[in-house]
Design an enzyme around this catalytic site. Structure first.
Site, PDB file in Angstrom:
ATOM      1  N   ASP A 103       0.845  -1.194   0.000  1.00  0.00           N
ATOM      2  CA  ASP A 103       0.000   0.000   0.000  1.00  0.00           C
ATOM      3  C   ASP A 103       0.881   1.243   0.000  1.00  0.00           C
ATOM      4  O   ASP A 103       2.067   1.188   0.350  1.00  0.00           O
ATOM      5  CB  ASP A 103      -0.945   0.015   1.202  1.00  0.00           C
ATOM      6  CG  ASP A 103      -0.204   0.151   2.522  1.00  0.00           C
ATOM      7  OD1 ASP A 103       0.712  -0.664   2.769  1.00  0.00           O
ATOM      8  OD2 ASP A 103      -0.522   1.065   3.304  1.00  0.00           O
ATOM      9  N   GLU A 169       0.113  -0.691   5.795  1.00  0.00           N
ATOM     10  CA  GLU A 169       1.119  -0.083   6.672  1.00  0.00           C
ATOM     11  C   GLU A 169       0.973   1.422   6.735  1.00  0.00           C
ATOM     12  O   GLU A 169       1.053   2.028   7.816  1.00  0.00           O
ATOM     13  CB  GLU A 169       2.515  -0.458   6.175  1.00  0.00           C
ATOM     14  CG  GLU A 169       3.641  -0.140   7.176  1.00  0.00           C
ATOM     15  CD  GLU A 169       4.151   1.291   7.095  1.00  0.00           C
ATOM     16  OE1 GLU A 169       4.795   1.749   8.050  1.00  0.00           O
ATOM     17  OE2 GLU A 169       3.904   1.955   6.066  1.00  0.00           O
TER      18      GLU A 169
END
Length: 467
Positions: A103, A169
């Site tokens: 991500d 994250e």
């Protein structure tokens, strides 16, 4: 007779030959806007996970490759999709877990980008794009290194490998601890490599040995039941904007250093680092002075900092002659390694309550605390990593601290106390992670892939008990 090439020679050749394909694969990943923040399309994070899982499967190294998620504790939600792959060790070899995240951060103001953020673009030896460095390059460094050792060692590769490529994250890793608990047996390893940090510079590798913690929260400051005319009541009634400005100003002293009792500093030596280097790497203009006291790196690595990262207030275009009843800000406190993040939040909250002007009402919301990290540098895996970095970059590595935070490392330490944790990365000080024009230095990437491939080869030659 020409001597047979050594295992390391074969790894070097395979790592070098695999770089063009690895960079092409990285470009494909960068094109996927995998932003895990609320308000963005979660289907893109799923698409990113599927693309990463396909790359992992294509290595042919893993018995199982799956896309999975975990519950977010205290909610009915589940976290964003992660990729988990496992390859059991053979013949007494150790197991290594390779972590990165797929991500990315939101792009921010797209007008500040010199090229489209999700269109990978090469300029002056750098690959530009959101996630090009943080942290899709970490994923591709792992995959490229694995491809190299497979090509070089073939059926002789006995090393156990686990891949954990997280999908949230940047959005706070809300399901991380639950993911570890759910998959503890699959993830259990002798060595864990977290490829989400940086290097000393574009040509000098680094091993991150300390990270600051973080205590982030939202603060609402309220002084009125409703908005009032500034001409009718200004001068007698405190508005929330004035109260907020005065309150926030108490967080720092005249040097710009944090002025909150209870926030600790760590006493540790730091390498030489000049103000000129700071200006170059941070984009600090001449005439604007640095803040804080002590060596520059001690301020970044070993002391607390407080930053107001967001504010909800009337915008300039909507400004009216009105006393604001309520202002909301987001405050991020970086916590010195060694201090518990929750303890630091309590200290900041106590300070704000004690300094609230004119009896302003304070409300604390969305508190998110993550502890810092200090590496035990005496372990065998740390020595192996230093040797591999030196061999891969041709320069001895530097032990560095990082002012940023990777709070989930504390979860790894708690869940796998026997594992040695290595924090590495492919970024350099000009990567601008989280900022417009994020980029990856291509030569740094090549060296990082080689260094990790050499580390994997050295671990494959070692038994789990250290022989």
């Amino acid at each position: 007779m020409t001597p047979e090439p050594s295992r390391q020679d074969a790894v070097r050749q395979a790592a070098a030959s695999g770089i063009p394909v690895a960079l092409a694969d990285l470009g494909d990943l960068v094109r996927i806007p995998s932003i895990a923040f609320p308000g963005f399309d979660p289907a893109e994070v799923r698409r990113s996970a599927e693309a990463v899982a396909a790359l992992v499967t294509e290595t042919g190294l893993f018995e199982e490759v799956r896309i999975t998620d975990a519950a977010i504790p205290g909610t009915d939600e589940r976290g964003m999709p992660a990729v988990l792959a496992t390859r059991p060790a053979r013949n007494g070899r150790p197991t290594i877990l390779l972590y990165a995240h797929h991500d990315v951060q939101p792009v921010g103001d797209e007008s500040l980008w010199e090229s489209p953020p999700f269109e990978p673009t090469v300029r002056d030896g750098r690959l530009y794009g959101r996630g090009a460095a943080d942290d899709k390059a970490g994923i591709m460094a792992h995959i490229a290194a694995l491809r190299a050792v497979k090509e070089a060692l073939g059926a002789d590769l006995d090393l156990g490998v686990v891949l954990f490529f997280e999908g949230e994250e940047e959005a706070g890793s809300r399901s991380f601890a639950q993911f570890l608990a759910d998959n503890a047996d699959a993830l259990r390893s002798d060595v864990i490599v977290v490829a989400d940090s940086g290097n000393w510079d574009a040509t000098t590798p680094a091993l991150t040995v300390s990270l600051r913690g973080n205590a982030r929260f939202t603060l609402k400051v309220r002084t009125l039941e409703h908005a009032s005319h500034s001409g009718m009541f200004g001068g007698a009634v405190p508005d929330a904007m004035m109260a907020t400005i005065r309150l926030l100003s108490t967080l720092w002293d005249d040097d710009g250093a944090v002025a909150v009792d209870g926030l600790l500093s760590r006493d540790a030596d730091t390498p030489a680092y000049t103000e000129e280097t700071l200006r170059d790497e941070a984009g600090l203009p001449e005439g604007v002075s640095p803040v804080g006291t002590g060596t520059i790196l001690s301020r970044i690595w070993n002391k607390p900092s407080i930053t107001v990262t967001g504010i909800d207030a009337p915008s300039v275009v909507n400004a009216s002659n009105t006393l604001s009843p309520e202002i909301t800000v987001v405050i991020s406190t970086r916590v010195a390694p060694g201090q518990e993040a929750r303890e630091a939040f309590d200290a900041v909250a106590a300070h704000l309550r004690a300094h609230a002007p004119f009896g302003a009402e304070l409300e604390f919301l969305d508190v998110d605390c993550g502890n810092g990290f200090l590496v035990d540098t005496s372990g065998w895996a740390v020595a192996a990593a230093r040797d591999a970095l030196a061999a891969g970059y041709g320069v001895d590595p530097v032990d560095i601290g990082v002012g940023g935070s990777i709070p989930f490392i504390a979860d790894l330490v708690r869940e796998f106390p026997a594992a040695e944790i290595l924090v590495t990365g492919v970024e350099d000080p000009h990567s601008r992670a989280h900022s417009p024009n994020e980029s990856l230095h291509l030569d740094t990437f090549r060296r990082a892939v080689l260094a990790e491939a050499l580390l994997l080869e050295s671990l494959d030659a070692r038994t789990a008990d250290g022989a």
